[in-house]
Design an enzyme around this catalytic site. Structure first.
Site, PDB file in Angstrom:
ATOM      1  N   ASP A 208       7.856   6.922  13.132  1.00 32.96           N
ATOM      2  CA  ASP A 208       8.087   5.559  13.623  1.00 32.96           C
ATOM      3  C   ASP A 208       9.033   4.767  12.712  1.00 32.96           C
ATOM      4  O   ASP A 208       8.892   3.557  12.564  1.00 32.96           O
ATOM      5  CB  ASP A 208       6.754   4.795  13.771  1.00 32.96           C
ATOM      6  CG  ASP A 208       5.746   5.604  14.542  1.00 32.96           C
ATOM      7  OD1 ASP A 208       6.134   6.161  15.578  1.00 32.96           O
ATOM      8  OD2 ASP A 208       4.589   5.709  14.101  1.00 32.96           O
TER       9      ASP A 208
ATOM     10  N   LYS B 183      13.995   6.077  14.300  1.00 32.15           N
ATOM     11  CA  LYS B 183      15.015   7.122  14.448  1.00 32.15           C
ATOM     12  C   LYS B 183      15.744   7.001  15.775  1.00 32.15           C
ATOM     13  O   LYS B 183      16.938   7.241  15.867  1.00 32.15           O
ATOM     14  CB  LYS B 183      14.369   8.521  14.373  1.00 32.15           C
ATOM     15  CG  LYS B 183      13.789   8.849  13.026  1.00 32.15           C
ATOM     16  CD  LYS B 183      13.202  10.242  12.991  1.00 32.15           C
ATOM     17  CE  LYS B 183      11.904  10.406  13.744  1.00 32.15           C
ATOM     18  NZ  LYS B 183      10.783   9.582  13.244  1.00 32.15           N
TER      19      LYS B 183
ATOM     20  N   LYS C 133      16.778   4.537  17.647  1.00 35.99           N
ATOM     21  CA  LYS C 133      17.942   3.659  17.708  1.00 35.99           C
ATOM     22  C   LYS C 133      19.119   4.218  16.890  1.00 35.99           C
ATOM     23  O   LYS C 133      20.274   4.152  17.316  1.00 35.99           O
ATOM     24  CB  LYS C 133      17.551   2.286  17.171  1.00 35.99           C
ATOM     25  CG  LYS C 133      18.713   1.369  17.087  1.00 35.99           C
ATOM     26  CD  LYS C 133      18.335   0.121  16.368  1.00 35.99           C
ATOM     27  CE  LYS C 133      19.569  -0.497  15.789  1.00 35.99           C
ATOM     28  NZ  LYS C 133      19.383  -1.896  15.526  1.00 35.99           N
TER      29      LYS C 133
ATOM     30  N   GLY D 123       7.614   9.443  19.915  1.00 33.42           N
ATOM     31  CA  GLY D 123       8.101   8.440  20.856  1.00 33.42           C
ATOM     32  C   GLY D 123       9.286   7.759  20.209  1.00 33.42           C
ATOM     33  O   GLY D 123       9.133   7.020  19.263  1.00 33.42           O
ATOM     34  N   HIS D 124      10.477   8.085  20.662  1.00 31.67           N
ATOM     35  CA  HIS D 124      11.675   7.490  20.074  1.00 31.67           C
ATOM     36  C   HIS D 124      12.130   6.348  20.972  1.00 31.67           C
ATOM     37  O   HIS D 124      12.467   6.558  22.138  1.00 31.67           O
ATOM     38  CB  HIS D 124      12.765   8.556  19.901  1.00 31.67           C
ATOM     39  CG  HIS D 124      12.383   9.608  18.894  1.00 31.67           C
ATOM     40  ND1 HIS D 124      13.087  10.749  18.681  1.00 31.67           N
ATOM     41  CD2 HIS D 124      11.346   9.649  18.027  1.00 31.67           C
ATOM     42  CE1 HIS D 124      12.493  11.455  17.719  1.00 31.67           C
ATOM     43  NE2 HIS D 124      11.431  10.802  17.324  1.00 31.67           N
TER      44      HIS D 124
ATOM     45  N   ARG E 248       1.728  34.303  18.758  1.00 30.02           N
ATOM     46  CA  ARG E 248       2.667  35.074  19.587  1.00 30.02           C
ATOM     47  C   ARG E 248       2.165  35.273  21.003  1.00 30.02           C
ATOM     48  O   ARG E 248       2.267  36.329  21.596  1.00 30.02           O
ATOM     49  CB  ARG E 248       2.985  36.430  18.930  1.00 30.02           C
ATOM     50  CG  ARG E 248       3.915  36.258  17.763  1.00 30.02           C
ATOM     51  CD  ARG E 248       3.721  37.273  16.710  1.00 30.02           C
ATOM     52  NE  ARG E 248       2.461  37.066  16.030  1.00 30.02           N
ATOM     53  CZ  ARG E 248       2.053  37.745  14.993  1.00 30.02           C
ATOM     54  NH1 ARG E 248       2.789  38.691  14.507  1.00 30.02           N
ATOM     55  NH2 ARG E 248       0.901  37.479  14.418  1.00 30.02           N
TER      56      ARG E 248
ATOM     57  N   GLN F 197       8.661  12.770  14.135  1.00 28.35           N
ATOM     58  CA  GLN F 197       7.727  12.278  13.102  1.00 28.35           C
ATOM     59  C   GLN F 197       8.461  12.040  11.780  1.00 28.35           C
ATOM     60  O   GLN F 197       9.656  11.787  11.791  1.00 28.35           O
ATOM     61  CB  GLN F 197       6.547  13.251  12.923  1.00 28.35           C
ATOM     62  CG  GLN F 197       5.576  13.258  14.079  1.00 28.35           C
ATOM     63  CD  GLN F 197       5.962  14.222  15.189  1.00 28.35           C
ATOM     64  OE1 GLN F 197       6.438  15.300  14.925  1.00 28.35           O
ATOM     65  NE2 GLN F 197       5.743  13.830  16.433  1.00 28.35           N
TER      66      GLN F 197
ATOM     67  N   THR G  25       0.668   6.350  21.925  1.00 27.36           N
ATOM     68  CA  THR G  25      -0.772   6.127  22.099  1.00 27.36           C
ATOM     69  C   THR G  25      -1.142   4.657  22.198  1.00 27.36           C
ATOM     70  O   THR G  25      -2.264   4.333  22.567  1.00 27.36           O
ATOM     71  CB  THR G  25      -1.537   6.717  20.898  1.00 27.36           C
ATOM     72  OG1 THR G  25      -1.021   6.093  19.716  1.00 27.36           O
ATOM     73  CG2 THR G  25      -1.365   8.216  20.798  1.00 27.36           C
TER      74      THR G  25
ATOM     75  N   ARG H 278      -1.774   2.806  19.790  1.00 25.92           N
ATOM     76  CA  ARG H 278      -2.641   2.414  18.670  1.00 25.92           C
ATOM     77  C   ARG H 278      -1.876   1.520  17.692  1.00 25.92           C
ATOM     78  O   ARG H 278      -0.674   1.710  17.492  1.00 25.92           O
ATOM     79  CB  ARG H 278      -3.127   3.656  17.907  1.00 25.92           C
ATOM     80  CG  ARG H 278      -4.057   4.530  18.707  1.00 25.92           C
ATOM     81  CD  ARG H 278      -4.439   5.777  17.935  1.00 25.92           C
ATOM     82  NE  ARG H 278      -3.310   6.666  17.720  1.00 25.92           N
ATOM     83  CZ  ARG H 278      -3.370   7.797  17.027  1.00 25.92           C
ATOM     84  NH1 ARG H 278      -4.495   8.168  16.468  1.00 25.92           N
ATOM     85  NH2 ARG H 278      -2.305   8.556  16.891  1.00 25.92           N
TER      86      ARG H 278
ATOM     87  N   ASP I 160      15.866  -6.844   9.257  1.00 29.49           N
ATOM     88  CA  ASP I 160      15.784  -8.231   9.738  1.00 29.49           C
ATOM     89  C   ASP I 160      14.346  -8.753   9.750  1.00 29.49           C
ATOM     90  O   ASP I 160      14.114  -9.950   9.635  1.00 29.49           O
ATOM     91  CB  ASP I 160      16.383  -8.339  11.154  1.00 29.49           C
ATOM     92  CG  ASP I 160      15.757  -7.344  12.115  1.00 29.49           C
ATOM     93  OD1 ASP I 160      15.760  -6.129  11.797  1.00 29.49           O
ATOM     94  OD2 ASP I 160      15.240  -7.763  13.172  1.00 29.49           O
TER      95      ASP I 160
ATOM     96  N   GLY J  31      18.525  -5.549  13.830  1.00 29.48           N
ATOM     97  CA  GLY J  31      18.017  -6.135  15.073  1.00 29.48           C
ATOM     98  C   GLY J  31      17.689  -5.024  16.057  1.00 29.48           C
ATOM     99  O   GLY J  31      17.975  -3.848  15.796  1.00 29.48           O
TER     100      GLY J  31
END
Ligand code: IMP
Length: 430
Positions: free
Chosen positions: A13, A16, A18, A40-41, A139, A220, A295, A297, A327, A411
């Site tokens: 988080d 990355k 942006k 989640g990007h 495998r 991550q 999530t 959270r 910022d 920003g």
């Protein structure tokens, strides 16, 4: 031209999405190399927040080839949704046919295990990431290419006793496993993915031979890396460039760009040495919308942790840094951890070359307060336009880590970023 690798240096988080969204304008292809739908990007697009979980953050950039590598564990439902975004934007997509599929059973196993751990739960995203990687290691992974026909689906579910073993584990954990027949029907929904399948390793090699700029996107952050992170509260894949190397067989990079937020956050369980619970941290939580993008959270907030960032840069091979969300620090003194002491002995931790969970649990962070600034910085596009206190803060990060800062996020918009002159020109895109 070797590839650029982009990695998180904290606990994920870092923003990355942006940064990669920016870099997408200068490269011919992007490849996501690790993790799964646990990531989640976030991208800002025409004033709207778009969260991508599997496809690279270049999917909204027309003409860029967005690849998903063979070490990314894929939830086909997420892929279908993100393909729609890519198609609308006019970007191209290639999914590696060998990428493991996260089956409903993997999510059930993840949920059953977290339930069984009770108050010792790891705080996973319950997206089935760990169990899916385990089947890869064993495998017997179910691959995207296996979704092709009912026969291949059936064979893949039976490979290495995959379905039976996992269903047994779900039952033992007190849940009702989704049946074999339901799994077949579920898998049959994703036939449209077939036209996007290919060999991402071959394409990456061809592009590099052709002299193209390409960027590899990690998921991550360092602290969650399978091997280097704060075990056991980490994820099941390599967030560091190791993830790109192990899946693509590429060991030389033109640069490794580490992304660090101007403060730190962590979602899920696990140590975060500079954790704060005060007016400042609550302000960051609110202004920075610090909630897990997958999530929902709430993310814990803490001061910039310079010793850990230095460690992450060294072990992750980071050659340049981008600092995001600067910022948000506007209007306050800035708390910064400039060192650790060990078990109240006053002994300085640089002595420790490995910062495991155990080490981090035995240290006290030394927090200093730096002067802040009050004027908005979101309009700044040149480093020299930043207030001198902001420049002093960035200089401290550079001197503590020994890594130059090439970009600064000021920003939420895509263009609210300062690229420094020292940034190697990627703008000629062969
Ligand atoms: P898993 O990856 O779902 O197995 O979760 C393992 C740990 O990694 C948990 O603490 C999660 O909260 C954390 N985690 C996984 N993906 C992300 C991410 O993209 N950002 C932040 N934390 C994550």
């Amino acid at each position: 031209m070797p590839a650029i690798v982009i990695v998180g240096t904290q606990w994920g988080d870092e923003g990355k999405g942006k940064v990669i969204h920016n870099i997408a304008q200068w490269v011919r292809a992007l490849v996501r190399y690790g993790g799964g739908g646990n990531a989640g990007h976030s991208l800002e697009l025409d004033g709207q927040r778009v969260v991508v979980r599997l496809l690279p953050s270049g999917i909204t950039t027309p003409n860029v080839l967005n690849m998903v590598g063979p070490y990314v564990v894929c939830d086909p439902e997420v892929l279908i949704k993100e393909l729609q975004i890519a198609n609308t934007a006019g970007s191209r997509v290639l999914l590696d046919r060998d990428a493991p599929v996260v089956l409903p059973l993997h999510k059930q196993v993840d949920a059953a295990r977290e339930m069984a751990r009770g108050n010792k739960a790891l705080g996973t995203t319950k997206n089935g990431i760990g169990p899916c990687y385990e089947d890869h290691k064993a495998r017997r992974e179910f691959r995207l290419g296996d979704l092709a026909t009912e026969t291949s689906i059936r064979q893949a579910l039976e490979r290495g006793n995959l379905y039976v073993d996992r269903a047994r584990e779900v039952s033992a954990g007190g849940l009702t496993p989704m049946s074999f027949a339901e799994h077949i029907n579920w898998c049959l929904q994703f036939g449209e993915l077939m036209e996007y399948l290919g060999d991402s390793r071959a394409v990456v090699e061809e592009l590099l031979e052709d002299g193209a700029n390409i960027a590899a996107e990690g998921a991550q952050g360092f602290g969650l890396d399978e091997d280097q992170g704060t075990r056991p509260y980490n994820t099941a894949s390599n967030s560091t460039p190791a993830g790109f190397s192990k899946s693509f067989g590429i060991y030389r990079f033109s640069s490794v760009i580490g992304i660090a937020k101007a403060y730190v956050t962590r979602v899920g369980e696990g140590i975060m040495p500079t954790l704060m619970d005060n007016e400042w941290s609550r302000r960051m939580q609110e202004l920075g919308q610090e909630r897990g993008s997958v999530t929902g959270r709430v993310r814990r907030v803490g001061a910039m942790d310079l010793p850990y960032l230095k460690f992450a840069c060294r072990r992750g091979g980071v050659t340049q840094l981008v600092i995001t969300k600067l910022d948000l620090l506007t209007g306050h003194k800035i708390p910064v951890c400039d060192g650790y002491s060990y078990k109240n002995t006053g002994m300085h931790v640089p002595k420790f070359k490995t910062l495991t969970s155990e080490v981090l649990e035995s240290i006290q962070p030394n927090i200093i307060e730096m002067d802040g600034w009050t004027e908005s910085i979101s309009h700044c596009r040149r480093y020299e336009e930043l207030p001198r206190q902001a420049q002093a803060y960035l200089r401290l990060i550079e001197s503590s880590t020994g890594v130059p800062i090439i970009g600064v996020g000021v920003g939420a918009d895509r263009d609210a970023i300062i690229w420094r002159d020292s940034y190697p020109s990627l703008s000629q895109n062969p």
